[in-house]
Motif scaffolding. Structure first.
Motif, PDB file in Angstrom:
ATOM      1  N   GLY A 286       0.822  -1.196   0.000  1.00 46.96           N
ATOM      2  CA  GLY A 286       0.000   0.000   0.000  1.00 46.96           C
ATOM      3  C   GLY A 286       0.858   1.247   0.000  1.00 46.96           C
ATOM      4  N   ASP A 287       0.248   2.382   0.391  1.00 50.49           N
ATOM      5  CA  ASP A 287       0.943   3.666   0.329  1.00 50.49           C
ATOM      6  C   ASP A 287       1.390   4.184   1.687  1.00 50.49           C
ATOM      7  OD1 ASP A 287       0.580   3.849  -2.447  1.00 50.49           O
ATOM      8  OD2 ASP A 287      -1.456   4.614  -2.171  1.00 50.49           O
ATOM      9  N   LEU A 288       0.672   3.847   2.733  1.00 49.32           N
ATOM     10  CA  LEU A 288       0.959   4.389   4.053  1.00 49.32           C
ATOM     11  C   LEU A 288       0.764   3.315   5.108  1.00 49.32           C
ATOM     12  CD1 LEU A 288      -0.907   7.832   3.970  1.00 49.32           C
ATOM     13  CD2 LEU A 288       1.555   7.508   3.969  1.00 49.32           C
ATOM     14  N   ALA A 289       1.517   3.428   6.206  1.00 49.87           N
ATOM     15  CA  ALA A 289       1.231   2.667   7.415  1.00 49.87           C
ATOM     16  C   ALA A 289       0.534   3.620   8.381  1.00 49.87           C
ATOM     17  CB  ALA A 289       2.513   2.109   8.017  1.00 49.87           C
ATOM     18  N   GLN A 290      -0.207   3.079   9.335  1.00 49.31           N
ATOM     19  CA  GLN A 290      -1.004   3.913  10.227  1.00 49.31           C
ATOM     20  C   GLN A 290      -0.520   3.760  11.657  1.00 49.31           C
ATOM     21  OE1 GLN A 290      -3.272   6.093   9.565  1.00 49.31           O
ATOM     22  NE2 GLN A 290      -4.101   6.504  11.590  1.00 49.31           N
ATOM     23  N   PRO A 291      -0.021   4.840  12.297  1.00 47.90           N
ATOM     24  CA  PRO A 291       0.350   4.733  13.713  1.00 47.90           C
ATOM     25  C   PRO A 291      -0.876   4.498  14.570  1.00 47.90           C
ATOM     26  CG  PRO A 291       0.469   7.020  12.970  1.00 47.90           C
ATOM     27  CD  PRO A 291       0.194   6.190  11.752  1.00 47.90           C
TER      28      PRO A 291
ATOM     29  N   GLY B 218      -1.449   3.826  18.767  1.00 51.31           N
ATOM     30  CA  GLY B 218      -0.874   3.584  20.079  1.00 51.31           C
ATOM     31  C   GLY B 218       0.631   3.454  19.973  1.00 51.31           C
ATOM     32  N   GLU B 219       1.160   2.349  20.467  1.00 49.42           N
ATOM     33  CA  GLU B 219       2.593   2.101  20.382  1.00 49.42           C
ATOM     34  C   GLU B 219       2.944   1.266  19.158  1.00 49.42           C
ATOM     35  OE1 GLU B 219       3.505   0.207  24.052  1.00 49.42           O
ATOM     36  OE2 GLU B 219       3.275   2.039  25.243  1.00 49.42           O
ATOM     37  N   GLY B 220       1.983   1.066  18.253  1.00 52.04           N
ATOM     38  CA  GLY B 220       2.214   0.207  17.107  1.00 52.04           C
ATOM     39  C   GLY B 220       2.032   0.909  15.778  1.00 52.04           C
ATOM     40  N   LEU B 221       2.286   0.137  14.712  1.00 50.38           N
ATOM     41  CA  LEU B 221       2.080   0.583  13.335  1.00 50.38           C
ATOM     42  C   LEU B 221       1.207  -0.438  12.631  1.00 50.38           C
ATOM     43  CD1 LEU B 221       5.702   1.628  12.325  1.00 50.38           C
ATOM     44  CD2 LEU B 221       3.806   3.157  12.839  1.00 50.38           C
ATOM     45  N   LEU B 222       0.181   0.019  11.962  1.00 49.24           N
ATOM     46  CA  LEU B 222      -0.733  -0.852  11.247  1.00 49.24           C
ATOM     47  C   LEU B 222      -0.328  -0.883   9.773  1.00 49.24           C
ATOM     48  CD1 LEU B 222      -3.237  -2.384  12.299  1.00 49.24           C
ATOM     49  CD2 LEU B 222      -4.636  -0.526  11.397  1.00 49.24           C
ATOM     50  N   CYS B 223      -0.145  -2.107   9.224  1.00 45.28           N
ATOM     51  CA  CYS B 223       0.335  -2.255   7.843  1.00 45.28           C
ATOM     52  C   CYS B 223      -0.444  -3.358   7.140  1.00 45.28           C
ATOM     53  CB  CYS B 223       1.818  -2.639   7.797  1.00 45.28           C
ATOM     54  SG  CYS B 223       2.915  -1.591   8.742  1.00 45.28           S
ATOM     55  N   TYR B 224      -0.532  -3.249   5.819  1.00 41.49           N
ATOM     56  CA  TYR B 224      -0.935  -4.389   4.996  1.00 41.49           C
ATOM     57  C   TYR B 224       0.315  -5.222   4.708  1.00 41.49           C
ATOM     58  CZ  TYR B 224      -5.306  -1.883   3.870  1.00 41.49           C
ATOM     59  OH  TYR B 224      -6.506  -1.240   3.922  1.00 41.49           O
ATOM     60  N   GLU B 225       0.167  -6.552   4.816  1.00 42.68           N
ATOM     61  CA  GLU B 225       1.271  -7.452   4.487  1.00 42.68           C
ATOM     62  C   GLU B 225       0.718  -8.691   3.803  1.00 42.68           C
ATOM     63  OE1 GLU B 225       4.143  -8.241   7.556  1.00 42.68           O
ATOM     64  OE2 GLU B 225       3.547  -6.454   8.698  1.00 42.68           O
ATOM     65  N   ALA B 226       1.612  -9.430   3.152  1.00 41.04           N
ATOM     66  CA  ALA B 226       1.201 -10.699   2.561  1.00 41.04           C
ATOM     67  C   ALA B 226       0.633 -11.582   3.661  1.00 41.04           C
ATOM     68  CB  ALA B 226       2.386 -11.369   1.887  1.00 41.04           C
TER      69      ALA B 226
ATOM     70  N   GLN C 128      -6.912   0.043   0.332  1.00 41.32           N
ATOM     71  CA  GLN C 128      -7.635   1.145   0.936  1.00 41.32           C
ATOM     72  C   GLN C 128      -6.744   1.854   1.949  1.00 41.32           C
ATOM     73  OE1 GLN C 128     -11.319   0.035   2.758  1.00 41.32           O
ATOM     74  NE2 GLN C 128     -11.942   2.121   3.158  1.00 41.32           N
ATOM     75  N   PRO C 129      -6.715   3.193   1.958  1.00 43.28           N
ATOM     76  CA  PRO C 129      -5.899   3.906   2.946  1.00 43.28           C
ATOM     77  C   PRO C 129      -6.248   3.472   4.361  1.00 43.28           C
ATOM     78  CG  PRO C 129      -6.703   5.417   1.272  1.00 43.28           C
ATOM     79  CD  PRO C 129      -7.387   4.105   1.019  1.00 43.28           C
ATOM     80  N   LEU C 130      -5.230   3.165   5.141  1.00 40.03           N
ATOM     81  CA  LEU C 130      -5.459   2.608   6.470  1.00 40.03           C
ATOM     82  C   LEU C 130      -6.116   3.601   7.423  1.00 40.03           C
ATOM     83  CD1 LEU C 130      -2.232   0.507   6.943  1.00 40.03           C
ATOM     84  CD2 LEU C 130      -4.554  -0.355   6.966  1.00 40.03           C
ATOM     85  N   ASP C 131      -5.903   4.910   7.205  1.00 32.35           N
ATOM     86  CA  ASP C 131      -6.541   5.852   8.115  1.00 32.35           C
ATOM     87  C   ASP C 131      -8.058   5.823   7.989  1.00 32.35           C
ATOM     88  OD1 ASP C 131      -6.677   7.012   5.621  1.00 32.35           O
ATOM     89  OD2 ASP C 131      -5.954   8.978   6.248  1.00 32.35           O
TER      90      ASP C 131
ATOM     91  N   LEU D  68     -14.868  -1.747  -2.855  1.00 28.27           N
ATOM     92  CA  LEU D  68     -14.171  -0.798  -2.006  1.00 28.27           C
ATOM     93  C   LEU D  68     -13.262   0.133  -2.785  1.00 28.27           C
ATOM     94  CD1 LEU D  68     -13.279  -2.785   1.214  1.00 28.27           C
ATOM     95  CD2 LEU D  68     -15.197  -1.298   0.757  1.00 28.27           C
ATOM     96  N   GLN D  69     -12.867  -0.253  -4.016  1.00 32.09           N
ATOM     97  CA  GLN D  69     -12.067   0.656  -4.814  1.00 32.09           C
ATOM     98  C   GLN D  69     -12.907   1.845  -5.257  1.00 32.09           C
ATOM     99  OE1 GLN D  69      -9.194  -2.427  -7.097  1.00 32.09           O
ATOM    100  NE2 GLN D  69      -9.330  -0.412  -7.983  1.00 32.09           N
ATOM    101  N   GLU D  70     -14.199   1.613  -5.448  1.00 31.63           N
ATOM    102  CA  GLU D  70     -15.073   2.701  -5.878  1.00 31.63           C
ATOM    103  C   GLU D  70     -15.626   3.467  -4.683  1.00 31.63           C
ATOM    104  OE1 GLU D  70     -15.573   3.662  -8.954  1.00 31.63           O
ATOM    105  OE2 GLU D  70     -14.199   2.116  -9.644  1.00 31.63           O
ATOM    106  N   GLN D  71     -15.894   2.759  -3.595  1.00 31.57           N
ATOM    107  CA  GLN D  71     -16.567   3.399  -2.470  1.00 31.57           C
ATOM    108  C   GLN D  71     -16.324   2.566  -1.223  1.00 31.57           C
ATOM    109  OE1 GLN D  71     -20.728   3.756  -3.052  1.00 31.57           O
ATOM    110  NE2 GLN D  71     -21.071   5.045  -1.296  1.00 31.57           N
ATOM    111  N   GLY D  72     -15.343   2.946  -0.436  1.00 26.79           N
ATOM    112  CA  GLY D  72     -14.954   2.120   0.685  1.00 26.79           C
ATOM    113  C   GLY D  72     -15.485   2.625   2.009  1.00 26.79           C
ATOM    114  N   THR D  73     -15.371   1.759   3.013  1.00 22.93           N
ATOM    115  CA  THR D  73     -15.625   2.175   4.381  1.00 22.93           C
ATOM    116  C   THR D  73     -14.647   3.272   4.749  1.00 22.93           C
ATOM    117  OG1 THR D  73     -16.347  -0.044   4.975  1.00 22.93           O
ATOM    118  CG2 THR D  73     -15.627   1.374   6.765  1.00 22.93           C
TER     119      THR D  73
END
Length: 762
Positions: A555-560, A562-570, A608-611, A654-659
């Protein structure tokens, strides 16, 4: 209190201490009933027994309820209060929203802050003070430690009235007693030190805070409490510019007035001070002091008269509308003036027209036009843009014009308050398909194609004047405006190197070799930048923090979080997992299957952007994957499931209209229209029947298209508050395409497909 398994009121399980002060302790806790993280402040100075202690606790709870009733975006929310039996005796406690970010005391320890930031934060404090003062509540302890900058950049005021309520010997209006002083001496107004605080005492304390933000030090220096009180009572404060030469003269005057010994010489109110701070910072006033005539919106009768109705969109050049027809009711419709509608409590309708694009709006307040202004811009392409078309920043509205297939890229900038054109730059090239432009630290960064170099060009302009600052080329593999927001640096990766660039000068701040045989991919992630080979780099300095082999976020961004980072991964059991890793080490905290189909990584927007999936500390998983069949919410700090969306759910593309996340919740598109769910427990806030929904912070824009005349289609748009779903504005446009909305405060900007930018105040 050191029993970490202690549960207060059979509901709040204390997790870990966050801080200790003169009144007690603050703990991170878990609300076991609503299954959400909260902050619990235990007022230990009121622990104990006896009639005096009981009276003090009763008075604290009574006064704390008054301050807890304050509801404002810049005041920390108090959820609950009560008493608990602890090892120290019966002790009052407050339950508040758990904030992520940092206190202003941490910010000021790093040195002086820029004037625009000081103005913005100061105005937000004033908005909170104005709300409290109107309710008869004084703060009495405004200082950096009681001002908190949330992760979103919004400032929150903490501990409203708690110091007053927690005074165990206070009675009536007497606020100072032997051995107890309400407030902090370094920031205390002279009259407050004498025991006679008033609303302007809070403004004096804020003046000390502004002085400290501008200079990095307090206006007075003293060895002890008595020394500070004496200085506030008798010593003249220095001008901020005498300590930091770059501070401008208007700030010297403003701070000097706030630190006047006589409260009558200070600003009349928090609202008046807020307006002056906004002017200094170049941001619009919350409520215009006087209505301005703007010919691009429907005006009142004093500028002309016309009559229209609430029927289909109109075309032509309508200059003014002073009366409207009420919608037909049980007994039909009748002509009504604006005065009639106001007296009867009805809504008001009017029509605004600019260059053939019409907007019809409704408001319940005839004394305020919700459409602040509109401007026509030539050659707009909102369909082929993957980035924002409109950006609001520092009191300005920036708009990207030019068609993707033409060398007509241009930037237009308007005053957000008035719509006055400020500057325009024609770039004479095509926009890049990636993010077109962004604004950071008073600089507009624009990204265009560069066919000569098979890559792109980054153009930097002064956001206030449009003056070109610098320009540089990017390789095709390094395309994108990757801005590390905490440091304000533009980040690029090329030939195995990652580079941090000052957006104002174009100069390199740091360069790091991430030892990649390929061009260095990068991903901003809170304070970090994630690079090729699983390396995490501190964005401010370029220092390597850790490396994890096999870690390749997508993806394009990770999301901070708390003390962690949220990422998409395989994924392990699905093509894509959602993984939370510790920000300081890269270790996995939790993972969950996210998507059961493999995304096309070459398609923009495949992830989808994680934020859009995070609200507070709640993470929302809208898609079926693994054993999950329904949209599900997780506690982002632990990965534990908190609730599921149990109603019938028809999945959409979700590419057209996501949560997307909104303030305190999520908007979920369904086959029958969008539904807004509360983030903490999944309860339904509201549902709408519009086929399309776009969100921006506290607002949602609902729209659908229809056909008004032969070969002419239009878009009906409605803006609602995300908390309650109540309609704030409705409009119709002679265009089927609309940009994503941009919001700043109560201003929302929309660019329609015909090239008109509309700014609505809700």
């Amino acid at each position: 209190m050191d029993d970490r398994d202690l549960i207060l009121a059979d509901r709040y399980r204390l997790v870990r201490p966050l801080g200790r002060g003169g009144m007690g302790e603050v703990w991170e806790a878990q609300d076991t009933s609503l299954r959400r993280p909260v902050a619990v402040k235990v007022i230990s100075i009121l622990a104990g027994g006896g009639s005096r202690a009981d009276e003090a606790r009763a008075r604290f709870l009574r006064e704390a309820r008054i301050t807890a009733a304050l509801q404002h975006p810049h005041i920390v929310t108090v959820h609950d209060l009560g008493e608990a039996a602890t090892g120290e005796g019966t002790t009052p406690f407050l339950v508040m929203e758990l904030l992520r970010g940092e206190g202003l005391d941490s910010v000021v320890r790093r040195g002086p802050v820029g004037e625009e930031e000081v103005a913005r934060w100061g105005a937000q404090v004033c908005e909170a003070l104005g709300e409290a003062h109107a309710a008869g509540v004084l703060h009495r302890d405004i200082k950096p430690a009681n001002l908190f900058v949330a992760a979103s950049g919004t400032l929150k005021v903490l501990d409203f009235g708690i110091a007053r309520a927690a005074d165990p010997s206070a009675s009536g209006d007497r606020l100072t007693h032997t051995g107890f002083m309400v407030g902090t001496a370094a920031y205390m107004a002279p009259e407050q030190a004498r025991g006679r605080p008033e609303q302007r005492s809070d403004l004096y304390s804020l003046g000390c805070v502004l002085f400290e933000l501008l200079t990095g030090r307090l206006p007075f220096d003293a060895p002890d409490t008595l020394g500070y009180v004496t200085a506030h009572l008798h010593d003249p404060p220095p001008a901020p510019s005498s300590l930091v030469p770059g501070v401008s003269a208007p700030w010297d005057r403003l701070v000097g007035r706030l630190l006047a010994k006589d409260p009558r010489e200070r600003h009349e109110s928090a609202a008046v001070l807020a307006d002056e701070l906004r002017r200094l910072g170049g941001v619009p006033q919350a409520v215009p002091a006087a209505r301005r005539y703007t010919p691009t919106v429907a005006d009142r009768g004093e500028h002309g008269a016309a009559s229209t109705s609430l029927a289909a969109p109109v075309s032509g050049d309508l200059a003014a509308a002073s009366t409207v027809q009420a919608p037909a009711g049980p007994s039909g419709g009748a002509g009504m003036s604006r005065r009639d509608l106001l007296v009867r409590g009805a809504g008001v309708a009017a029509v605004a027209v600019a260059g053939g694009a019409a907007a019809m709006y409704l408001t319940g307040d005839p004394e305020r036009d919700p459409v602040a202004w509109s401007q026509k811009i030539a050659d707009v392409d909102v369909i082929n843009s993957d980035g924002p078309d409109v950006v609001l920043a520092d009191g300005r509205c920036h708009v990207a014009a030019g068609h993707y297939y033409k060398e007509t890229a241009a930037l237009h900038t308007f005053d957000l308050a008035t719509g006055k054109p400020l500057w325009k730059v024609a770039l004479h090239v095509r926009w890049a398909r990636e993010t077109r432009f962004t604004v950071v630290r008073g600089t507009v960064l624009a990204l265009t194609d560069d066919s000569d170099h098979k890559g792109g060009q980054v153009h930097a302009f002064d956001a206030a004047t449009g003056e070109r600052r610098w320009q540089r080329s990017l390789s095709l593999s390094a395309m994108g405006l990757h801005v590390h927001r905490p440091s304000g640096l533009l980040i690029s990766g090329e030939d195995g190197l990652v580079i941090g660039v000052d957006p104002r000068t174009g100069e390199q701040r740091w360069v790091i070799d991430v030892s990649s045989p390929y061009d260095a991919s990068l991903m901003p992630a809170g304070d970090l930048i994630l690079c090729s080979g699983g390396t995490a780099v501190l964005g401010k300095t370029g220092k390597k923090l850790w490396t994890r082999s096999g870690f390749q976020p997508q993806g394009d961004l990770a999301q901070p979080l708390g003390e962690g980072l949220l990422c998409y991964e395989a994924g392990r059991t699905a093509p894509v997992d959602l993984v939370c890793r510790k920000a300081d080490t890269g270790e996995v905290m939790w993972r969950s299957p996210f998507k059961k189909t493999k995304p096309d990584t070459f398609v923009s927007g495949a992830f989808q952007p994680l934020d859009e999936l995070v609200s507070g500390t709640t993470v929302f998983l809208p898609l079926a994957a693994g054993s999950r069949q329904r949209p599900t919410a997780l506690n982002g700090l632990t990965g534990e499931q908190t609730w599921t969306y149990g109603s019938t759910y028809q999945q959409v593309d979700l590419q057209e209209q996501g949560t997307t996340s909104v303030a305190g919740g999520f908007v979920l598109p369904t086959g029958s229209g969008p539904v807004c769910l509360a983030a903490d427990d999944g309860r339904q806030r509201w549902r709408a029947d519009a086929p399309r929904v776009q969100t921006t912070g506290e607002y949602a824009l609902l729209s659908e298209t229809g056909q008004a005349r032969v070969l002419q289609r239009w878009t009906s748009t409605r803006i609602v508050g995300v908390e309650h779903g109540r309609t704030l504005w409705t409009g119709q446009f002679d265009s089927t395409a609309m940009s994503e909305p941009a919001a700043s405060g109560n201003s929302i900007a929309i660019l329609d497909g015909s090239g008109t930018v509309w700014v609505v105040r809700v």
